[in-house]
Design a protein around this motif. Structure first.
Motif, PDB file in Angstrom:
ATOM      1  N   GLY A  56      34.995  39.311  40.536  1.00  0.00           N
ATOM      2  CA  GLY A  56      35.376  39.852  41.831  1.00  0.00           C
ATOM      3  C   GLY A  56      35.908  41.265  41.784  1.00  0.00           C
ATOM      4  O   GLY A  56      35.722  42.036  42.732  1.00  0.00           O
ATOM      5  N   ILE A  57      36.576  41.626  40.697  1.00  0.00           N
ATOM      6  CA  ILE A  57      37.116  42.977  40.590  1.00  0.00           C
ATOM      7  C   ILE A  57      35.985  43.996  40.463  1.00  0.00           C
ATOM      8  O   ILE A  57      35.979  45.037  41.118  1.00  0.00           O
ATOM      9  CB  ILE A  57      38.091  43.070  39.407  1.00  0.00           C
ATOM     10  N   THR A  58      34.993  43.677  39.633  1.00  0.00           N
ATOM     11  CA  THR A  58      33.832  44.560  39.491  1.00  0.00           C
ATOM     12  C   THR A  58      33.080  44.675  40.814  1.00  0.00           C
ATOM     13  O   THR A  58      32.666  45.772  41.223  1.00  0.00           O
ATOM     14  CB  THR A  58      32.882  44.028  38.404  1.00  0.00           C
ATOM     15  N   ALA A  59      32.906  43.540  41.497  1.00  0.00           N
ATOM     16  CA  ALA A  59      32.209  43.550  42.785  1.00  0.00           C
ATOM     17  C   ALA A  59      32.965  44.378  43.813  1.00  0.00           C
ATOM     18  O   ALA A  59      32.363  45.109  44.614  1.00  0.00           O
ATOM     19  CB  ALA A  59      32.036  42.118  43.292  1.00  0.00           C
ATOM     20  N   THR A  60      34.286  44.289  43.796  1.00  0.00           N
ATOM     21  CA  THR A  60      35.106  45.068  44.727  1.00  0.00           C
ATOM     22  C   THR A  60      34.907  46.563  44.501  1.00  0.00           C
ATOM     23  O   THR A  60      34.796  47.347  45.458  1.00  0.00           O
ATOM     24  CB  THR A  60      36.591  44.703  44.562  1.00  0.00           C
ATOM     25  N   LYS A  61      34.847  46.979  43.240  1.00  0.00           N
ATOM     26  CA  LYS A  61      34.592  48.387  42.932  1.00  0.00           C
ATOM     27  C   LYS A  61      33.248  48.833  43.497  1.00  0.00           C
ATOM     28  O   LYS A  61      33.123  49.919  44.077  1.00  0.00           O
ATOM     29  CB  LYS A  61      34.610  48.613  41.424  1.00  0.00           C
ATOM     30  N   GLU A  62      32.220  47.990  43.313  1.00  0.00           N
ATOM     31  CA  GLU A  62      30.885  48.330  43.804  1.00  0.00           C
ATOM     32  C   GLU A  62      30.867  48.432  45.323  1.00  0.00           C
ATOM     33  O   GLU A  62      30.271  49.354  45.892  1.00  0.00           O
ATOM     34  CB  GLU A  62      29.877  47.276  43.339  1.00  0.00           C
ATOM     35  N   ILE A  63      31.522  47.497  45.984  1.00  0.00           N
ATOM     36  CA  ILE A  63      31.548  47.491  47.454  1.00  0.00           C
ATOM     37  C   ILE A  63      32.251  48.731  47.978  1.00  0.00           C
ATOM     38  O   ILE A  63      31.818  49.340  48.965  1.00  0.00           O
ATOM     39  CB  ILE A  63      32.227  46.206  47.968  1.00  0.00           C
ATOM     40  N   ASN A  64      33.316  49.139  47.311  1.00  0.00           N
ATOM     41  CA  ASN A  64      34.067  50.298  47.797  1.00  0.00           C
ATOM     42  C   ASN A  64      33.381  51.623  47.509  1.00  0.00           C
ATOM     43  O   ASN A  64      33.841  52.670  47.972  1.00  0.00           O
ATOM     44  CB  ASN A  64      35.485  50.272  47.220  1.00  0.00           C
ATOM     45  N   ARG A  65      32.284  51.588  46.771  1.00  0.00           N
ATOM     46  CA  ARG A  65      31.480  52.799  46.590  1.00  0.00           C
ATOM     47  C   ARG A  65      30.511  53.010  47.755  1.00  0.00           C
ATOM     48  O   ARG A  65      29.895  54.071  47.877  1.00  0.00           O
ATOM     49  CB  ARG A  65      30.689  52.725  45.280  1.00  0.00           C
ATOM     50  N   LEU A  66      30.349  51.982  48.591  1.00  0.00           N
ATOM     51  CA  LEU A  66      29.434  52.073  49.717  1.00  0.00           C
ATOM     52  C   LEU A  66      30.021  52.951  50.820  1.00  0.00           C
ATOM     53  O   LEU A  66      31.231  53.118  50.925  1.00  0.00           O
ATOM     54  CB  LEU A  66      29.153  50.678  50.288  1.00  0.00           C
ATOM     55  N   ALA A  67      29.153  53.491  51.646  1.00  0.00           N
ATOM     56  CA  ALA A  67      29.615  54.226  52.816  1.00  0.00           C
ATOM     57  C   ALA A  67      30.204  53.225  53.809  1.00  0.00           C
ATOM     58  O   ALA A  67      29.618  52.181  54.073  1.00  0.00           O
ATOM     59  CB  ALA A  67      28.447  54.981  53.457  1.00  0.00           C
ATOM     60  N   VAL A  72      38.180  44.494  51.740  1.00  0.00           N
ATOM     61  CA  VAL A  72      38.028  43.445  50.731  1.00  0.00           C
ATOM     62  C   VAL A  72      39.405  42.849  50.451  1.00  0.00           C
ATOM     63  O   VAL A  72      40.327  43.561  50.064  1.00  0.00           O
ATOM     64  CB  VAL A  72      37.419  43.983  49.430  1.00  0.00           C
ATOM     65  N   ILE A  73      39.529  41.545  50.653  1.00  0.00           N
ATOM     66  CA  ILE A  73      40.776  40.839  50.387  1.00  0.00           C
ATOM     67  C   ILE A  73      40.577  39.956  49.172  1.00  0.00           C
ATOM     68  O   ILE A  73      39.714  39.081  49.164  1.00  0.00           O
ATOM     69  CB  ILE A  73      41.206  39.982  51.591  1.00  0.00           C
ATOM     70  N   ALA A  74      41.348  40.212  48.126  1.00  0.00           N
ATOM     71  CA  ALA A  74      41.260  39.405  46.911  1.00  0.00           C
ATOM     72  C   ALA A  74      41.838  38.032  47.186  1.00  0.00           C
ATOM     73  O   ALA A  74      42.958  37.902  47.674  1.00  0.00           O
ATOM     74  CB  ALA A  74      42.019  40.091  45.777  1.00  0.00           C
ATOM     75  N   LEU A  75      41.067  37.008  46.882  1.00  0.00           N
ATOM     76  CA  LEU A  75      41.457  35.630  47.178  1.00  0.00           C
ATOM     77  C   LEU A  75      41.330  34.808  45.905  1.00  0.00           C
ATOM     78  O   LEU A  75      40.244  34.704  45.345  1.00  0.00           O
ATOM     79  CB  LEU A  75      40.548  35.055  48.272  1.00  0.00           C
ATOM     80  N   THR A  76      42.434  34.229  45.433  1.00  0.00           N
ATOM     81  CA  THR A  76      42.389  33.504  44.175  1.00  0.00           C
ATOM     82  C   THR A  76      43.532  32.512  44.059  1.00  0.00           C
ATOM     83  O   THR A  76      44.534  32.625  44.775  1.00  0.00           O
ATOM     84  CB  THR A  76      42.436  34.491  42.994  1.00  0.00           C
ATOM     85  N   THR A  77      43.381  31.558  43.183  1.00  0.00           N
ATOM     86  CA  THR A  77      44.482  30.642  42.884  1.00  0.00           C
ATOM     87  C   THR A  77      45.418  31.271  41.863  1.00  0.00           C
ATOM     88  O   THR A  77      46.518  30.801  41.646  1.00  0.00           O
ATOM     89  CB  THR A  77      43.949  29.317  42.299  1.00  0.00           C
ATOM     90  N   PHE A  78      44.983  32.338  41.216  1.00  0.00           N
ATOM     91  CA  PHE A  78      45.773  32.988  40.183  1.00  0.00           C
ATOM     92  C   PHE A  78      46.588  34.112  40.805  1.00  0.00           C
ATOM     93  O   PHE A  78      46.024  35.077  41.300  1.00  0.00           O
ATOM     94  CB  PHE A  78      44.864  33.563  39.094  1.00  0.00           C
ATOM     95  N   ASP A  79      47.927  33.968  40.784  1.00  0.00           N
ATOM     96  CA  ASP A  79      48.766  35.010  41.381  1.00  0.00           C
ATOM     97  C   ASP A  79      49.418  35.878  40.313  1.00  0.00           C
ATOM     98  O   ASP A  79      50.492  36.420  40.493  1.00  0.00           O
ATOM     99  CB  ASP A  79      49.835  34.410  42.301  1.00  0.00           C
ATOM    100  N   GLY A  91      40.177  48.624  44.701  1.00  0.00           N
ATOM    101  CA  GLY A  91      39.905  48.961  46.092  1.00  0.00           C
ATOM    102  C   GLY A  91      40.134  47.854  47.081  1.00  0.00           C
ATOM    103  O   GLY A  91      39.866  48.017  48.270  1.00  0.00           O
ATOM    104  N   ALA A  92      40.648  46.707  46.616  1.00  0.00           N
ATOM    105  CA  ALA A  92      40.950  45.629  47.561  1.00  0.00           C
ATOM    106  C   ALA A  92      42.065  46.074  48.495  1.00  0.00           C
ATOM    107  O   ALA A  92      42.999  46.759  48.083  1.00  0.00           O
ATOM    108  CB  ALA A  92      41.366  44.363  46.810  1.00  0.00           C
TER     109      ALA A  92
END
Length: 212
Positions: A56-67, A72-79, A91-92
């Motif tokens: 998800g972190i890598t995907a978030t970086k890719e998404i934030n490179r878009l125009a 993006v809200i990071a959602l996880t059981t791991f806090d 970029g979340a």
């Protein structure tokens, strides 16, 4: 976006229960998440941090490179503090744990769609404490803010205090329009994605104490 089909179904059920929210896609991993964003152009993405393949972190970086990327809200059981920090640096625009109650989840998705940061105060406090303990991050943050003029340093310090544009304007005796301009220029100058990253930078660099 989650590799567990039961979690995806649970989230879809919750989100679809509101007439104000439309679920336009789902994904099993980070690569599918990016493809979904390109295809469906959502306003908000709930992104699991830990997924097989592209995480998800890598995907978030890719998404934030878009125009005009979605929130993006990071959602996880791991806090874990490190997971929160990595997601925000990628970029979340916020962070939620999966056990978030259904009503709260719906409200927070709407808040994110309006362009606001989504993060519980407890997570924010832990994150700030963790980030300021890192010598590497602290030194890098101080070097970054050293490039700013005095007024420019005051703005992220206010963001670090959690102030809105209106509250910043009152504190610094500026118009709200001027504050918006300062924030926008600051994000561009420091190559930051959103206000949360500027607030973190202020804490890491010790600007909050400087304001005290």
């Amino acid at each position: 976006m989650d590799d567990d089909p039961m979690v995806r179904q649970h989230l879809r059920t919750i989100l679809s229960s509101s007439a104000e929210v439309e679920v336009v896609g789902e994904a099993r991993d980070g690569a599918e998440a990016v493809e979904n964003v390109l295809r469906n152009r959502p306003d908000v993405v709930l992104m699991d941090i830990r997924m097989p393949g592209v995480d998800g972190i890598t995907a978030t970086k890719e998404i934030n490179r878009l125009a005009a990327p979605p929130a993006v809200i990071a959602l996880t059981t791991f806090d874990s503090d490190s997971h929160v920090l990595s997601a925000l640096e990628a970029g979340a625009g916020g962070f939620l744990v999966k056990p978030t109650p259904a009503e709260d989840l719906l409200n927070l998705v709407k808040v994110a769609a309006d362009g606001h940061v989504v993060m519980s105060p407890l997570v924010a406090r832990r994150l700030i404490a963790h980030s300021t303990r890192s010598d590497r991050r602290r030194d890098a943050a101080r070097a970054t803010v050293a490039t700013l003029a005095e007024r420019e340093r005051q703005v992220p310090a206010c963001l670090g205090d959690g102030l809105t544009n209106s509250e910043i304007a009152q504190r610094l005796f500026l118009s709200e329009t001027t504050v918006k301009s300062y924030v926008s220029r600051l994000l561009v100058k420091l190559d930051l994605t959103h206000r949360t990253q500027a607030a973190l930078l202020a804490h890491q660099a010790g600007l909050i104490n400087d304001q005290g």
